[in-house]
Design a protein around this motif. Structure first.
Motif, PDB file in Angstrom:
ATOM      1  N   THR A   4     -26.489   1.228   7.626  1.00 45.81           N
ATOM      2  CA  THR A   4     -26.353   2.578   7.075  1.00 45.81           C
ATOM      3  C   THR A   4     -26.702   2.636   5.597  1.00 45.81           C
ATOM      4  N   TYR A   5     -26.240   1.667   4.810  1.00 45.07           N
ATOM      5  CA  TYR A   5     -26.560   1.697   3.383  1.00 45.07           C
ATOM      6  C   TYR A   5     -26.935   0.339   2.811  1.00 45.07           C
ATOM      7  N   GLY A   6     -27.319  -0.602   3.670  1.00 45.11           N
ATOM      8  CA  GLY A   6     -27.960  -1.816   3.202  1.00 45.11           C
ATOM      9  C   GLY A   6     -27.047  -2.891   2.669  1.00 45.11           C
ATOM     10  N   GLY A   7     -25.763  -2.796   2.904  1.00 48.22           N
ATOM     11  CA  GLY A   7     -24.850  -3.832   2.439  1.00 48.22           C
ATOM     12  C   GLY A   7     -23.415  -3.422   2.680  1.00 48.22           C
ATOM     13  N   PHE A   8     -22.541  -4.415   2.712  1.00 50.64           N
ATOM     14  CA  PHE A   8     -21.123  -4.136   2.883  1.00 50.64           C
ATOM     15  C   PHE A   8     -20.529  -3.711   1.543  1.00 50.64           C
ATOM     16  N   VAL A   9     -19.546  -2.854   1.596  1.00 49.93           N
ATOM     17  CA  VAL A   9     -18.906  -2.369   0.371  1.00 49.93           C
ATOM     18  C   VAL A   9     -17.406  -2.578   0.466  1.00 49.93           C
ATOM     19  N   THR A  10     -16.793  -2.600  -0.690  1.00 50.40           N
ATOM     20  CA  THR A  10     -15.343  -2.744  -0.775  1.00 50.40           C
ATOM     21  C   THR A  10     -14.828  -1.900  -1.925  1.00 50.40           C
ATOM     22  N   GLY A  11     -13.567  -1.540  -1.886  1.00 49.21           N
ATOM     23  CA  GLY A  11     -12.998  -0.658  -2.888  1.00 49.21           C
ATOM     24  C   GLY A  11     -13.022  -1.251  -4.289  1.00 49.21           C
ATOM     25  N   ASP A  12     -13.387  -0.439  -5.251  1.00 50.63           N
ATOM     26  CA  ASP A  12     -13.449  -0.881  -6.650  1.00 50.63           C
ATOM     27  C   ASP A  12     -12.062  -0.740  -7.280  1.00 50.63           C
ATOM     28  N   TYR A  13     -11.161  -1.621  -6.871  1.00 52.59           N
ATOM     29  CA  TYR A  13      -9.802  -1.591  -7.402  1.00 52.59           C
ATOM     30  C   TYR A  13      -9.680  -2.326  -8.736  1.00 52.59           C
ATOM     31  N   CYS A  14     -10.692  -3.113  -9.079  1.00 48.54           N
ATOM     32  CA  CYS A  14     -10.582  -3.959 -10.263  1.00 48.54           C
ATOM     33  C   CYS A  14     -11.407  -3.458 -11.438  1.00 48.54           C
ATOM     34  N   GLY A  15     -12.077  -2.320 -11.288  1.00 51.76           N
ATOM     35  CA  GLY A  15     -12.874  -1.778 -12.375  1.00 51.76           C
ATOM     36  C   GLY A  15     -12.039  -0.978 -13.356  1.00 51.76           C
ATOM     37  N   GLU A  16     -12.716  -0.461 -14.378  1.00 50.80           N
ATOM     38  CA  GLU A  16     -12.009   0.301 -15.410  1.00 50.80           C
ATOM     39  C   GLU A  16     -11.707   1.734 -14.976  1.00 50.80           C
ATOM     40  N   THR A  17     -12.438   2.242 -13.974  1.00 51.48           N
ATOM     41  CA  THR A  17     -12.211   3.603 -13.485  1.00 51.48           C
ATOM     42  C   THR A  17     -11.350   3.553 -12.241  1.00 51.48           C
ATOM     43  N   PRO A  18     -10.159   4.105 -12.260  1.00 49.78           N
ATOM     44  CA  PRO A  18      -9.297   4.031 -11.076  1.00 49.78           C
ATOM     45  C   PRO A  18      -9.725   5.057 -10.028  1.00 49.78           C
ATOM     46  N   PRO A  19      -9.503   4.755  -8.759  1.00 47.55           N
ATOM     47  CA  PRO A  19      -9.771   5.753  -7.726  1.00 47.55           C
ATOM     48  C   PRO A  19      -8.767   6.900  -7.825  1.00 47.55           C
ATOM     49  N   ARG A  20      -9.225   8.095  -7.477  1.00 44.91           N
ATOM     50  CA  ARG A  20      -8.323   9.254  -7.433  1.00 44.91           C
ATOM     51  C   ARG A  20      -7.777   9.480  -6.027  1.00 44.91           C
ATOM     52  N   THR A  21      -8.575   9.100  -5.027  1.00 45.32           N
ATOM     53  CA  THR A  21      -8.168   9.260  -3.634  1.00 45.32           C
ATOM     54  C   THR A  21      -8.485   7.973  -2.880  1.00 45.32           C
ATOM     55  N   ILE A  22      -7.580   7.556  -2.007  1.00 47.21           N
ATOM     56  CA  ILE A  22      -7.833   6.402  -1.142  1.00 47.21           C
ATOM     57  C   ILE A  22      -7.533   6.825   0.295  1.00 47.21           C
ATOM     58  N   LEU A  23      -8.546   6.735   1.131  1.00 44.05           N
ATOM     59  CA  LEU A  23      -8.409   7.060   2.545  1.00 44.05           C
ATOM     60  C   LEU A  23      -8.264   5.748   3.322  1.00 44.05           C
ATOM     61  N   PHE A  24      -7.055   5.467   3.794  1.00 47.30           N
ATOM     62  CA  PHE A  24      -6.778   4.257   4.572  1.00 47.30           C
ATOM     63  C   PHE A  24      -6.957   4.602   6.051  1.00 47.30           C
ATOM     64  N   TRP A  25      -7.994   4.049   6.653  1.00 49.50           N
ATOM     65  CA  TRP A  25      -8.301   4.414   8.037  1.00 49.50           C
ATOM     66  C   TRP A  25      -8.050   3.202   8.940  1.00 49.50           C
ATOM     67  N   GLY A  26      -6.961   3.274   9.725  1.00 46.76           N
ATOM     68  CA  GLY A  26      -6.617   2.173  10.614  1.00 46.76           C
ATOM     69  C   GLY A  26      -6.399   0.872   9.874  1.00 46.76           C
ATOM     70  N   HIS A  27      -5.817   0.939   8.693  1.00 45.85           N
ATOM     71  CA  HIS A  27      -5.730  -0.230   7.819  1.00 45.85           C
ATOM     72  C   HIS A  27      -4.392  -0.196   7.090  1.00 45.85           C
ATOM     73  N   ASN A  28      -3.766  -1.362   7.009  1.00 45.39           N
ATOM     74  CA  ASN A  28      -2.464  -1.490   6.371  1.00 45.39           C
ATOM     75  C   ASN A  28      -2.524  -2.620   5.345  1.00 45.39           C
ATOM     76  N   PRO A  29      -3.299  -2.462   4.272  1.00 40.08           N
ATOM     77  CA  PRO A  29      -3.544  -3.578   3.353  1.00 40.08           C
ATOM     78  C   PRO A  29      -2.307  -4.059   2.610  1.00 40.08           C
ATOM     79  N   LEU A  30      -1.259  -3.256   2.499  1.00 40.76           N
ATOM     80  CA  LEU A  30      -0.065  -3.735   1.817  1.00 40.76           C
ATOM     81  C   LEU A  30       0.608  -4.872   2.593  1.00 40.76           C
ATOM     82  N   VAL A  31       0.251  -5.021   3.863  1.00 39.66           N
ATOM     83  CA  VAL A  31       0.744  -6.145   4.657  1.00 39.66           C
ATOM     84  C   VAL A  31      -0.366  -7.147   4.936  1.00 39.66           C
TER      85      VAL A  31
END
Length: 719
Positions: A151-178
């Motif tokens: 679809t877009y030529g590579g796998f992507v992951t959330g930019d949690y470590c950059g200087e710009t914080p996300p404003r919205t996070i859509l967790f779809w079938g995912h429980n990353p806190l565990v």
């Protein structure tokens, strides 16, 4: 060689997370594991599994020397042998199989996300067998990687470590806190939510992550594609999409618009149970309150519509322009060279013999990300000989009796083998059936590098061998020794040679990286403005031409799960509830950890979660032992009655067995979710994925028995 006593930096690999750790070694023993504060991924925190490493590493039940079976298969009787004796005999038997029935009659299996992952593939390729597997390939992660590439030529992951914080996070079938997988760890996610990111959770459970979210969409399991299609329609028709990005950097917009024209919020509500108003609010926030991260999980792939479910969700990123932007979903940096799996060593004729490759092109074909065998077909070949007999199986960190669908079929398959070799840390139900059990090294006992996040890396870490227990060996070294005895290509390359080759692009050797511990790439964003996306069109492919060329629908679609209240109403009369499997607990990683006292004390029993109305309907109280039954079998679990689950749904833990029960099967059939699952068709036409969620079940209260669960032996098993 271990560096001696002291405190060392390392990467915890109890799970496939990758927490940076400080490991204290005293008198040659690991005595303490604590988090290292310098990693941007775990930020000075660790889960309880990692902290319990010394207890696991020196547990009295730990495998510490090679064992050979001396009694009937499954009787659990073994004798100690030397490494030389074990590996010489294994190699001789593998060579005989290779000559008599072809290398494809030997298969390899492994657990998820381990340090030896690519080395297992390397051994399979050089031995000449196309038949290797990992339990999740068709049902976990590979569909998301493949769809992202298409679809877009590579796998992507959330930019949690950059200087710009996300404003919205859509967790779809995912429980990353565990689960905290692959470097996308729980701690940056928790921090982002604590700092004000608005969370949206699509999950039939109000999971640990969902409890930190502002909006919970309690979806009917298995209907995610319908929800995603309706969100796509809403984003398009309401004008919430990023018009500038879509016009300049996507292709297939009008075709997509036509495909979702009938996917109204009301249509989706009738299928998914998610209120139309909640659906619209989720779509609006994700599209407009940017930057947004879409943090997706395995549940999207555990159905026979895996390809198009993942496609529908992936397209949301492209429509909203949340790709490769600060605080959004970002691509990785190619810091090091790919692992040399020696794919070219696998003869062309072997590709055609890969079980399932002719049917599932994105799992086993030439376009597959990591071409592998189809697990149901592979295990069927062991017991039936169709399309040919698989005679040997080498397992590295995999316990398929607990972790592969259709546990009773797995048992029959393993019993039919001429040779079963298991390399693991502890005796498992699967190891009890083995001809050889080999003591595998634990994570402080290995040399390796790890890139984080996995598949979209921004950093590379080294962890080196710090101690050794007994005669335990690193799996890569076991495989190298077998390769040398078999005269395989690349057998003379040491593990250090391979690691040095991989690190050459950053100008370091493994020893030098071990001294530095971490190398991190500078963040780069919006690279597509220079060269486009890595797709044939150089754009985000909302309609995918590559899929069309392979014979698959280029646009996403919804299909009702084959076993559901809608598609199987007659079956639903006897099995009136919807079953979702695979709930994670922080103490365990899949089937690992249940013999560790510190962990088991926190989580002594397998759980089945159900809502208060559902529980009352079947006279079940919180804490009762209950039977959960599907058309394939029944298991026993402790009930947790909670409002944090959609009514009519039963969510159960997976990976359960009982080391303390001893015997030959360790109670693996008593509370094992895979007694209830089915590995049969229909399969996803591209990946061969099968239904593990959204199945039908029934529940009933049962009287408690000694030990919490009653014995459950499959037909023909010794009691």
């Amino acid at each position: 060689m271990a560096p001696g006593d002291g405190e060392f930096k390392s990467i915890c690999r109890v799970c496939h997370g990758g927490c940076a750790a400080r490991v204290t070694v005293d008198d040659g023993r690991v005595v303490k594991v604590r988090p290292w504060p310098g990693s941007p991924f775990n930020r000075g925190r660790m889960c309880v599994k990692g902290l319990a490493t010394p207890q696991a590493m020196y547990h009295p039940d730990r495998l510490t020397h090679p064992l050979r079976r001396v009694g009937p298969r499954g009787a659990g009787r073994f004798a100690r042998v030397s490494w030389d004796e074990a590996l010489s005999d294994i190699a001789a038997r593998l060579d005989a199989f290779r000559r008599e029935t072809g290398p494809e009659s030997v298969a390899l299996g492994q657990g998820t996300g381990r340090h030896h992952y690519f080395h297992v593939i390397r051994f399979a390729n050089t031995f000449g067998t196309p038949n290797w597997y990992e339990p999740g390939l068709a049902n976990c992660f590979i569909p998301r990687i493949t769809v992202s590439n298409l679809t877009y030529g590579g796998f992507v992951t959330g930019d949690y470590c950059g200087e710009t914080p996300p404003r919205t996070i859509l967790f779809w079938g995912h429980n990353p806190l565990v689960s905290g997988p692959d470097g996308k760890l729980a701690f940056p996610v928790r921090d982002a939510l604590a700092k004000g990111a608005y969370g949206i959770a699509v999950d039939p459970r109000r999971s640990e992550t969902a409890k930190h979210c502002g909006l919970w969409l309690p979806i009917r399991p298995g209907t995610d594609a319908a929800l995603a299609l309706a969100m796509i329609r809403a984003i398009i028709e309401e004008g919430w999409y990023d018009r500038e990005f879509v016009e300049a950097h996507t292709t297939g917009f009008e075709e997509l618009r036509g495909r979702v024209a009938q996917a109204t919020p009301a249509w989706a509500e009738a299928i998914t149970g998610v209120p139309a108003a909640s659906l619209l609010e989720a779509a609006r926030r994700y599209a407009l309150d940017r930057p947004s991260i879409l943090d997706w999980g395995v549940s999207l792939e555990q159905n026979p519509n895996s390809l198009q479910t993942v496609r529908a969700v992936a397209i949301l990123r492209g429509l909203t322009g949340n790709l490769d932007v600060p605080g959004g979903d970002v691509f990785g940096s190619e810091l090091v060279a790919a692992y040399p799996v020696l794919r070219q060593a696998l003869p062309p004729e072997a590709w055609a013999k890969r079980i399932g490759a002719d049917r599932f092109k994105l799992l086993g074909g030439l376009r597959a990300f990591m071409p592998s065998a189809h697990i149901p077909g592979l295990f069927s070949a062991m017991r039936t000989g169709d399309p040919y007999r698989v005679r040997a199986l080498l397992l590295f960190g995999n316990n398929p009796l607990a972790t592969v669908a259709n546990s009773r079929g797995v048992l029959e398959s393993l019993r039919a083998l001429d040779l079963l070799v298991v390399a693991d840390h502890f005796p498992t139900p699967t190891a009890a059936l083995a001809d050889y059990v080999l003591p595998a090294a634990y994570w402080p006992e290995i040399d390796q590098i790890i890139e984080l996040p996995f598949v979209a890396p921004r950093a590379v870490f080294a962890h080196r061998k710090l101690a050794t227990v007994g005669e335990c060996r690193q799996n890569e070294l076991i495989l190298n020794d077998l390769a040398r005895r078999l005269g395989l290509p690349g057998a003379n390359e040491s593990l250090t040679d391979i690691l040095d080759q991989r690190l050459a692009p950053i100008g370091l050797t493994f020893d030098e990286l071990a001294e530095r511990f971490m190398v991190m790439a500078e963040p780069r964003y919006r690279c597509y403005t220079e060269k486009g996306f890595r797709t044939p069109s150089r754009k985000v492919e909302l309609s995918c031409k590559a899929l069309a060329r392979l014979g698959y629908d280029p646009l996403p679609s919804y299909a009702e799960p084959p076993e559901s209240p809608v598609s199987a109403p007659d079956l639903a009369r006897d099995f009136p509830l919807v079953l979702t499997t695979g709930a994670r607990r922080p103490e365990f990683f899949h089937s690992d950890g249940r013999q560790i006292e510190r962990l088991r004390a926190r989580r002594p029993d397998p759980l089945a979660e159900l809502g208060p109305e559902t529980a009352a309907r079947f006279a079940i109280a919180d804490g009762d032992w209950i039977m959960v039954k599907s058309p394939r079998g029944e298991i026993r679990l402790r009930a947790r009655v909670t409002r944090d689950i959609r009514e009519g749904v039963v969510s159960i833990d997976h990976g359960w067995w009982f080391p303390e029960r001893g015997g030959t099967d360790h109670g693996v059939f008593a509370s094992n979710a895979n007694v209830l699952t089915n590995d049969g068709p229909p399969y996803d036409p591209a990946f061969g994925s099968y239904q593990l969620r959204g199945l039908l079940c029934a529940v009933a209260r049962i009287e408690p028995v000694a030990g919490g669960v009653a014995p459950a032996h499959p037909p023909g098993d010794a009691a």
